[in-house]
Every structure is written in structure tokens, then in C-alpha cells.
Design a protein around this motif. Structure first.
Motif, short mmCIF file in Angstrom:
data_model
loop_
_atom_site.label_atom_id
_atom_site.label_comp_id
_atom_site.label_asym_id
_atom_site.label_seq_id
_atom_site.Cartn_x
_atom_site.Cartn_y
_atom_site.Cartn_z
N VAL A 16 0.85 -1.18 0.00
CA VAL A 16 0.00 0.00 0.00
C VAL A 16 0.89 1.23 0.00
O VAL A 16 1.76 1.37 0.85
CB VAL A 16 -0.92 0.02 1.24
CG1 VAL A 16 -1.75 1.29 1.27
CG2 VAL A 16 -1.80 -1.21 1.27
N ARG A 19 -2.02 6.05 2.89
CA ARG A 19 -2.73 5.70 4.11
C ARG A 19 -3.67 4.53 3.90
O ARG A 19 -4.21 4.34 2.83
CB ARG A 19 -3.55 6.89 4.59
CG ARG A 19 -2.71 8.04 5.04
CD ARG A 19 -3.63 9.14 5.61
NE ARG A 19 -2.86 10.25 6.06
CZ ARG A 19 -2.62 11.35 5.34
NH1 ARG A 19 -3.14 11.46 4.14
NH2 ARG A 19 -1.89 12.33 5.84
N VAL A 20 -3.89 3.79 4.99
CA VAL A 20 -4.94 2.78 5.03
C VAL A 20 -5.99 3.32 5.97
O VAL A 20 -5.71 3.67 7.11
CB VAL A 20 -4.40 1.43 5.54
CG1 VAL A 20 -5.52 0.43 5.71
CG2 VAL A 20 -3.33 0.90 4.61
N GLN A 22 -9.98 2.94 7.67
CA GLN A 22 -11.13 2.09 7.94
C GLN A 22 -12.31 2.98 8.30
O GLN A 22 -12.15 3.96 9.02
CB GLN A 22 -10.84 1.13 9.09
CG GLN A 22 -9.75 0.13 8.76
CD GLN A 22 -9.45 -0.76 9.93
OE1 GLN A 22 -9.32 -0.30 11.06
NE2 GLN A 22 -9.34 -2.04 9.67
#
Length: 72
Positions: A16, A19-20, A22
């Protein structure tokens, strides 16, 4: 555009760049198999990183757990 909605199954590695994020977890962040599985998603602001972290917590607020079964 680089976005994905729904489920995905990935075998091997995932890289990735950026940013990840959720969403839908009430301000909580979970990463790991069964991590946060019992969270009621109502703005608990918990953070779990690792397999089964914060697994059984349903109403705890502001917790941080790192490591296998931490705070399970």
C-alpha cells in the motif's frame, strides 16, 4: 481511482502506497484476524493490532492493544 468498496481476498503480499483507512468502526481501528470482532461500532475509539486483539470487548472505550490475543 484507487478505491475499493466491498470485500477482497488477497493471496501473497499487499503493498500500500499511502494511508490505510477504515470506516464504519465507530472511530476504532483494528488490524488482524478477529481483532475487534465484538466491538459494537459505537464510537469506542479502540485500537487493536494483532490477531484477536480486543476480541471480546463490547463496550470498552479508548483501549489500545498490540500483540497476539492482547486484551482478548
Amino acid at each position: 481511482d484507487g478505491t475499493h468498496t466491498g470485500s477482497a481476498s488477497i493471496s501473497g503480499s499487499l503493498e500500500v502506497n499511502g494511508r490505510v483507512s477504515q470506516v464504519g468502526l465507530g472511530g476504532s481501528t483494528y488490524f488482524g484476524e478477529l481483532s475487534g470482532v465484538s466491538d459494537d461500532k459505537s464510537n469506542n475509539f479502540n485500537t487493536g493490532f494483532g490477531k484477536q486483539t480486543i476480541r471480546a470487548t463490547t463496550t470498552g472505550i479508548g483501549n489500545t492493544a498490540i500483540g497476539y490475543q492482547s486484551m482478548s
